[in-house]
Motif scaffolding. Structure first.
Motif, PDB file in Angstrom:
ATOM      1  N   SER A 123       0.852  -1.188   0.000  1.00  0.00           N
ATOM      2  CA  SER A 123       0.000   0.000   0.000  1.00  0.00           C
ATOM      3  C   SER A 123       0.884   1.234   0.000  1.00  0.00           C
ATOM      4  CB  SER A 123      -0.949  -0.011   1.216  1.00  0.00           C
ATOM      5  OG  SER A 123      -0.220  -0.060   2.427  1.00  0.00           O
ATOM      6  N   PHE A 124       0.254   2.413   0.042  1.00  0.00           N
ATOM      7  CA  PHE A 124       0.991   3.672   0.055  1.00  0.00           C
ATOM      8  C   PHE A 124       0.623   4.487   1.286  1.00  0.00           C
ATOM      9  CE2 PHE A 124       0.071   2.688  -4.442  1.00  0.00           C
ATOM     10  CZ  PHE A 124       1.362   2.588  -4.934  1.00  0.00           C
ATOM     11  N   ILE A 125       1.579   5.260   1.765  1.00  0.00           N
ATOM     12  CA  ILE A 125       1.229   6.333   2.701  1.00  0.00           C
ATOM     13  C   ILE A 125       1.151   7.623   1.887  1.00  0.00           C
ATOM     14  CG2 ILE A 125       2.097   5.355   4.843  1.00  0.00           C
ATOM     15  CD1 ILE A 125       4.655   7.093   4.442  1.00  0.00           C
ATOM     16  N   VAL A 126       0.152   8.440   2.213  1.00  0.00           N
ATOM     17  CA  VAL A 126      -0.064   9.709   1.516  1.00  0.00           C
ATOM     18  C   VAL A 126      -0.420  10.774   2.550  1.00  0.00           C
ATOM     19  CG1 VAL A 126      -0.798   8.644  -0.656  1.00  0.00           C
ATOM     20  CG2 VAL A 126      -2.497   9.115   1.136  1.00  0.00           C
ATOM     21  N   LYS A 127      -0.387  12.025   2.140  1.00  0.00           N
ATOM     22  CA  LYS A 127      -0.811  13.108   3.034  1.00  0.00           C
ATOM     23  C   LYS A 127      -2.269  12.898   3.445  1.00  0.00           C
ATOM     24  CE  LYS A 127       2.478  16.361   3.553  1.00  0.00           C
ATOM     25  NZ  LYS A 127       2.400  17.600   2.774  1.00  0.00           N
ATOM     26  N   LYS A 128      -2.612  13.347   4.634  1.00  0.00           N
ATOM     27  CA  LYS A 128      -3.971  13.211   5.156  1.00  0.00           C
ATOM     28  C   LYS A 128      -4.976  13.765   4.147  1.00  0.00           C
ATOM     29  CE  LYS A 128      -6.237  11.996   8.975  1.00  0.00           C
ATOM     30  NZ  LYS A 128      -6.059  10.697   9.648  1.00  0.00           N
TER      31      LYS A 128
END
Length: 279
Positions: A123-128
Motif C-alpha cells: 500500500s501507500f502512505i499519503v498526506k492526510k
C-alpha cells in the motif's frame, strides 16, 4: 578375520568422514553447537530488534519456532540495513535472512528461499485526505507524482513495470526517511508492504494515512520466505520439512499473532519454484 573387520571399520570411518565433509557449512555449524546467525533489518512488524537486541517480529518468531523444532536454540541476531541483507548473507556475515523478504525472480538468482511462510500486499502512505488521489501506481504515473520507497524494496520494480518514470522514484535507506519525505512534501506517496505502511501511520496519524492494499493489482501481491545461502542445501531441506509441520499450527499462530500475522496471511498452496518464476 581380524583384517576383514579392520578393513570394514576403516571403510566405514572413511564413509562417515566423506558424508560429514559433504554436509553444507550451516549444517556443520549448527550440529557443532555454534550459533545460527539470523540477519534482519528494522522492519516492524516483520523483523526488528528489541531493547536488548532480541529478535522480534513475526518473521523472526516463525523462524525461531522452526529452528527450535529442529533442535537449534543457539541464535545470534545480526541487524543490518535492508539493502545489506543479501550481500551480508553472501559474504557470510550471517547464515539466514529472517527479515520478511519477498520472493522474487531477481532475488532467487542470489539466494535460496525456503517455502513461503506468508502472502502479503502493499500500500501507500499519503498526506492526510489523499490530496493527489493516489491508490495505485497508475495514479502516480497519471498525476506525474513522486514516489518514495526503500532501496531494494520490490516497489521499485513494481512502479517501473507500471510505467512510473525512474526519476519519479526516490530510493531511500529506511522507512523512517520515506515517512519524512511524504510528511515534508518531497514525495506524494511512500510505498511499502501494507503492515509497514500502517505502522508508519501510527507515528503520524494527523499528517498521513494509508491507502487500501486491495486497490493494487493481484500481481503485486507477494509471498515471503526465509532465505539461505545457495550452498546450504541440506539445511534448507531440513528447514522446509520442519516448517511444513509448524506452519499454521496453534503454537505458530500464537507466536506470530503478537506481531499482527493472522491466518489470513498463510501462504496457501504456492511453492517457491513457482513464485521465483512468476514474481
Amino acid at each position: 578375520m581380524t583384517n576383514i573387520f579392520t578393513a570394514i571399520a576403516a571403510a566405514s570411518a572413511l564413509f562417515v568422514g566423506v558424508s560429514h565433509a559433504n554436509a553444507d557449512d550451516l549444517t556443520d555449524r549448527a550440529k557443532a553447537g555454534k550459533s545460527i546467525r539470523i540477519g534482519f533489518a528494522h522492519e516492524i512488524p516483520w523483523a526488528y530488534p528489541g531493547d536488548k537486541n532480541e529478535p522480534l517480529g513475526f518473521a523472526n518468531a516463525l523462524a525461531l519456532g522452526v529452528l527450535k523444532s529442529m533442535g537449534y536454540t543457539n541464535i545470534e541476531p545480526v541487524v543490518t540495513d535492508w539493502g545489506g541483507l543479501i550481500p551480508g548473507l553472501q559474504a557470510g556475515r550471517f547464515d539466514i535472512i529472517t527479515g520478511g523478504m519477498y520472493i522474487t525472480g531477481k532475488r532467487c538468482a542470489n539466494v535460496s528461499f525456503a517455502e513461503p511462510m506468508g502472502k502479503f500486499g502493499d500500500s501507500f502512505i499519503v498526506k492526510k485526505g489523499n490530496p493527489k488521489h493516489i491508490e495505485t501506481y497508475q495514479d502516480i504515473k497519471k498525476n506525474d507524482s513522486a514516489m518514495a520507497t526503500v532501496a531494494g524494496f520490490v516497489n521499485v520494480d513494481a512502479a517501473l513495470k507500471e510505467g512510473v518514470a525512474e526519476d519519479k522514484i526516490m530510493q531511500l535507506p529506511s522507512l523512517t526517511e520515506v515517512l519524512a519525505a511524504v510528511k515534508a512534501g518531497r514525495a506524494d506517496a511512500g510505498a511499502g508492504n501494507d503492515f509497514a505502511m500502517k505502522d508508519l501511520v501510527k507515528s503520524a496519524p494527523d499528517d498521513i494515512e494509508v491507502t487500501d492494499s486491495s486497490a493494487l493489482p493481484e500481481w503485486t501481491f507477494n509471498w515471503v520466505a526465509i532465505a539461505f545461502k545457495k550452498e546450504d542445501k541440506d539445511f534448507l531441506k531440513a528447514y522446509n520439512e520442519a516448517q511444513a509441520k509448524y506452519l499454521g499450527t496453534p503454537e505458530m499462530l500464537e507466536a506470530v499473532g503478537k506481531f499482527q500475522y493472522t491466518k489470513a496471511q498463510l501462504p496457501g498452496d504456492a511453492k517457491t519454484d513457482w513464485v521465483c518464476s512468476n514474481r
